[in-house]
Design a protein around this motif. Structure first.
Motif, mmCIF file in Angstrom:
data_model
loop_
_atom_site.group_PDB
_atom_site.id
_atom_site.type_symbol
_atom_site.label_atom_id
_atom_site.label_comp_id
_atom_site.label_asym_id
_atom_site.label_seq_id
_atom_site.Cartn_x
_atom_site.Cartn_y
_atom_site.Cartn_z
ATOM 1 N N UNK A 29 0.531 -0.963 -0.165
ATOM 2 C CA UNK A 29 0.226 -0.075 0.158
ATOM 3 C C UNK A 29 0.740 1.487 -0.097
ATOM 4 N N UNK A 30 2.020 1.194 0.995
ATOM 5 C CA UNK A 30 3.234 2.482 0.982
ATOM 6 C C UNK A 30 3.828 2.220 -0.363
ATOM 7 N N UNK A 31 4.718 1.267 -1.082
ATOM 8 C CA UNK A 31 5.258 1.597 -2.027
ATOM 9 C C UNK A 31 4.069 0.916 -3.148
ATOM 10 N N UNK A 32 4.185 1.941 -3.642
ATOM 11 C CA UNK A 32 2.211 0.674 -4.600
ATOM 12 C C UNK A 32 3.677 0.790 -6.184
ATOM 13 N N UNK A 33 3.378 -0.743 -6.785
ATOM 14 C CA UNK A 33 4.568 -1.436 -7.200
ATOM 15 C C UNK A 33 3.787 -1.733 -8.678
ATOM 16 N N UNK A 34 4.241 -1.649 -10.287
ATOM 17 C CA UNK A 34 3.497 -1.804 -11.384
ATOM 18 C C UNK A 34 3.013 -3.348 -11.604
ATOM 19 N N UNK A 35 3.978 -3.938 -10.644
ATOM 20 C CA UNK A 35 3.850 -4.907 -10.891
ATOM 21 C C UNK A 35 2.808 -6.058 -9.991
ATOM 22 N N UNK A 36 1.945 -5.131 -9.351
ATOM 23 C CA UNK A 36 1.380 -5.243 -8.679
ATOM 24 C C UNK A 36 -0.302 -4.934 -8.835
ATOM 25 N N UNK A 37 -0.947 -6.121 -9.363
ATOM 26 C CA UNK A 37 -3.123 -5.250 -8.878
ATOM 27 C C UNK A 37 -2.989 -5.287 -8.198
ATOM 28 N N UNK A 38 -3.471 -4.034 -7.358
ATOM 29 C CA UNK A 38 -3.938 -3.409 -6.696
ATOM 30 C C UNK A 38 -4.933 -3.939 -6.309
ATOM 31 N N UNK A 39 -6.265 -3.798 -7.372
ATOM 32 C CA UNK A 39 -7.115 -4.552 -6.610
ATOM 33 C C UNK A 39 -7.188 -5.883 -5.839
ATOM 34 N N UNK A 40 -6.298 -6.675 -6.514
ATOM 35 C CA UNK A 40 -6.158 -7.525 -5.557
ATOM 36 C C UNK A 40 -5.726 -7.403 -4.037
ATOM 37 N N UNK A 41 -4.765 -6.602 -4.316
ATOM 38 C CA UNK A 41 -3.759 -6.685 -3.260
ATOM 39 C C UNK A 41 -5.028 -5.278 -2.065
ATOM 40 N N UNK A 42 -6.685 -4.575 -2.716
ATOM 41 C CA UNK A 42 -7.446 -3.821 -1.603
ATOM 42 C C UNK A 42 -8.175 -5.188 -1.413
ATOM 43 N N UNK A 43 -8.273 -6.396 -2.141
ATOM 44 C CA UNK A 43 -9.621 -7.351 -1.536
ATOM 45 C C UNK A 43 -8.677 -8.048 -0.108
ATOM 46 N N UNK A 44 -7.755 -7.906 -0.982
ATOM 47 C CA UNK A 44 -6.838 -9.160 -0.408
ATOM 48 C C UNK A 44 -6.664 -8.534 1.525
ATOM 49 N N UNK A 45 -6.702 -7.073 2.210
ATOM 50 C CA UNK A 45 -6.957 -6.254 2.918
ATOM 51 C C UNK A 45 -8.188 -5.915 3.213
ATOM 52 N N UNK A 46 -9.239 -6.064 2.600
ATOM 53 C CA UNK A 46 -10.477 -6.001 2.841
ATOM 54 C C UNK A 46 -11.156 -7.797 3.520
ATOM 55 N N UNK A 47 -10.506 -8.539 3.056
ATOM 56 C CA UNK A 47 -10.566 -10.213 3.833
ATOM 57 C C UNK A 47 -9.809 -9.640 5.377
ATOM 58 N N UNK A 48 -8.499 -9.277 5.507
ATOM 59 C CA UNK A 48 -7.947 -9.436 7.156
ATOM 60 C C UNK A 48 -9.240 -8.597 7.726
ATOM 61 N N UNK A 49 -9.333 -7.121 7.393
ATOM 62 C CA UNK A 49 -10.315 -6.504 7.759
ATOM 63 C C UNK A 49 -11.282 -6.984 8.446
ATOM 64 N N UNK A 50 -12.266 -8.077 7.539
ATOM 65 C CA UNK A 50 -13.077 -8.715 7.660
ATOM 66 C C UNK A 50 -12.773 -9.635 9.010
ATOM 67 N N UNK A 51 -11.719 -10.501 8.570
ATOM 68 C CA UNK A 51 -11.498 -11.610 9.319
ATOM 69 C C UNK A 51 -10.598 -11.777 10.889
ATOM 70 N N UNK A 52 -10.043 -10.236 10.493
ATOM 71 C CA UNK A 52 -10.105 -9.858 11.973
ATOM 72 C C UNK A 52 -9.947 -8.358 12.389
ATOM 73 N N UNK A 53 -9.346 -8.058 14.195
ATOM 74 C CA UNK A 53 -9.919 -7.041 15.192
ATOM 75 C C UNK A 53 -8.383 -6.904 15.003
ATOM 76 N N UNK A 54 -7.647 -6.020 14.113
ATOM 77 C CA UNK A 54 -6.649 -5.836 14.637
ATOM 78 C C UNK A 54 -6.413 -3.949 14.490
ATOM 79 N N UNK A 55 -6.912 -3.611 15.843
ATOM 80 C CA UNK A 55 -6.497 -2.432 15.801
ATOM 81 C C UNK A 55 -5.924 -1.676 15.638
ATOM 82 N N UNK A 56 -4.103 -2.175 15.827
ATOM 83 C CA UNK A 56 -2.711 -1.452 15.154
ATOM 84 C C UNK A 56 -3.130 -1.345 13.521
ATOM 85 N N UNK A 57 -3.386 -2.707 12.778
ATOM 86 C CA UNK A 57 -3.398 -2.470 11.467
ATOM 87 C C UNK A 57 -4.326 -2.192 10.709
ATOM 88 N N UNK A 58 -5.661 -1.173 11.693
ATOM 89 C CA UNK A 58 -6.301 -0.605 11.065
ATOM 90 C C UNK A 58 -5.671 0.440 11.033
#
Length: 423
Positions: free
Chosen positions: A195-224
């Protein structure tokens, strides 16, 4: 089914036929796995050796460094001692990718294949490419093995491994392994990194969908907190138009007590592009549906109070661009938040700018078919406020009603013309 064909292959020594082997080894051609199994069902070591000697010779002649056919063939006869001997000689013959691919299929939790790759190729400039093939093919039995794999590669390559490991994780996004205790910290740290270092080799949508799953599955205040701060900090430096709505749709309202005030501060900040970045992503955007505005799923009173406290800043103008405009759940009305802004317009220092922002928001829409239906709904909404106690609002409502009447007439003429034109 393939017995007659496979028998003829050996009798006619087709493995010595250049055209036949070229066809089989070409990745553009589909070769049924049942044919390969039939091919090696009743063969001796001499036949196996002759087959692979000719196959490797043909691949080298064609300049091919991999072949699905040869990989499957090695796996079909893997338990034969002659096979392991042939595979061990592949690096000597310059068939490194074939070697890595074949060996990766037989990895276990000791990571003997991974360690062998580093022993053989650690100083080779192709190490990343070879590891990429390994990670895509290696047999995986547990999240602990996956953690050991990541830690071993990270220990060998340091930060040069980040992109490689993220790809390893994202390819297993639909596996529970990356969310299990052994792996979740690695998964989280890599998502924040990219998220911090955007890389053209990475599909941002896939990255953000993975993050969305983490937010759903975990209650990690520091991560949020760290995630939200990263997005805000990035917006202070550049406008990158990434799909942040994917993240905030899971972050809000679930974590509003942790991040909402920081988000509102960032929207207010005139030195940041955050507002431009997320205006249409967590605001109403071009939708008429009041439930699409992610920010306004949060505690509305918190946002209202912030508006009043920051009445002399640009915050009320900016939030006016984002508010849900309509509420069509029970008739045709403006949303409660829009009505509240009109009723409290006198509290804001930039009253005309707030009204202009609301007007812009109302007239920013996406529509399929004739917009006359929407114009008529708008007219019904404005009729409710044409006698508003605030004269500025009342005058704006009357001007808007005139504009809507004009729009309807123009659209009716256009549609009549189009109807005649295409009859």
């Amino acid at each position: 089914y393939f017995k007659e064909c496979s028998d003829r292959f050996w009798v006619d020594k087709e493995f010595e036929n250049g055209k036949t082997m070229e066809y089989l080894l070409d990745n553009n051609n589909y070769i049924d796995i049942w044919f390969i199994r039939a091919l090696f069902k009743d063969v001796d070591d001499k036949q196996i050796d002759s087959f692979f000697v000719n196959a490797i010779k043909k691949m080298k002649k064609k300049g091919w460094d991999m072949s699905s056919f040869i990989n499957i063939s090695f796996n079909v006869v893997w338990k034969r001692e002659i096979t392991k001997s042939i595979v061990s000689d592949l690096p000597v013959k310059g068939m490194d990718l074939v070697y890595v691919q074949v060996m990766s299929d037989h990895e276990d939790d000791s990571l003997f294949v991974l360690k062998d790759i580093f022993n053989r190729y650690n100083d080779d400039k192709r190490i990343i490419t070879l590891l990429d093939f390994y990670l895509k093919r290696s047999a995986l039995y547990s999240s602990n093995q996956m953690q050991d794999t990541c830690n071993f590669i990270k220990g060998q390559l340091s930060d040069n491994s980040n992109l490689l490991l993220f790809d390893y994780i994202i390819k297993r996004r639909y596996s529970d392994f990356i969310f299990e205790p052994a792996m979740i910290d690695i998964t989280k740290s890599l998502t924040l990194l990219f998220v911090k270092n955007e890389n053209e080799a990475i599909d941002n949508y896939e990255l953000f969908c993975l993050i969305a799953e983490i937010l759903e599955k975990y209650d990690d205040v520091n991560y949020v907190k760290n995630l939200n701060k990263l997005i805000i900090d990035i917006a202070e430096k550049r406008y990158d138009n990434r799909e942040y709505d994917v993240i905030y749709s899971k972050m809000l309202p679930k974590y509003e007590n942790i991040v909402l005030n920081d988000i509102l501060d960032a929207i207010r900040d005139e030195g940041s592009a955050f507002w431009l970045e997320i205006m249409n992503k967590i605001g109403s955007g071009f939708s008429e549906d009041k439930d699409t505005a992610i920010l306004f799923r949060c505690n509305i009173n918190t946002i209202k109070d912030y508006c009043v406290k920051n009445a002399k800043t640009k915050f009320p103008v900016r939030i006016a661009h984002m508010i849900p405009v309509y509420d069509f759940t029970d008739g045709e009305h403006f949303s409660n938040f829009l009505k509240w802004m009109l009723d409290n317009l006198h509290k804001f220092s930039s009253r005309e700018s707030v009204l202009s922002a609301i007007h812009s928001n109302i007239n920013s829409f996406s529509w399929v078919g004739s917009p006359i239906i929407l114009y008529e709904r708008q007219r019904n909404c404005f009729l409710e406020i044409k006698n508003h106690k605030n004269s500025l609002v009342a005058e704006w409502a009357k001007r808007s009603l005139d504009e809507i009447g004009h729009n309807i007439k123009m659209q009716e003429r256009t549609e009549s013309y189009e109807k005649i034109k295409y009859q």
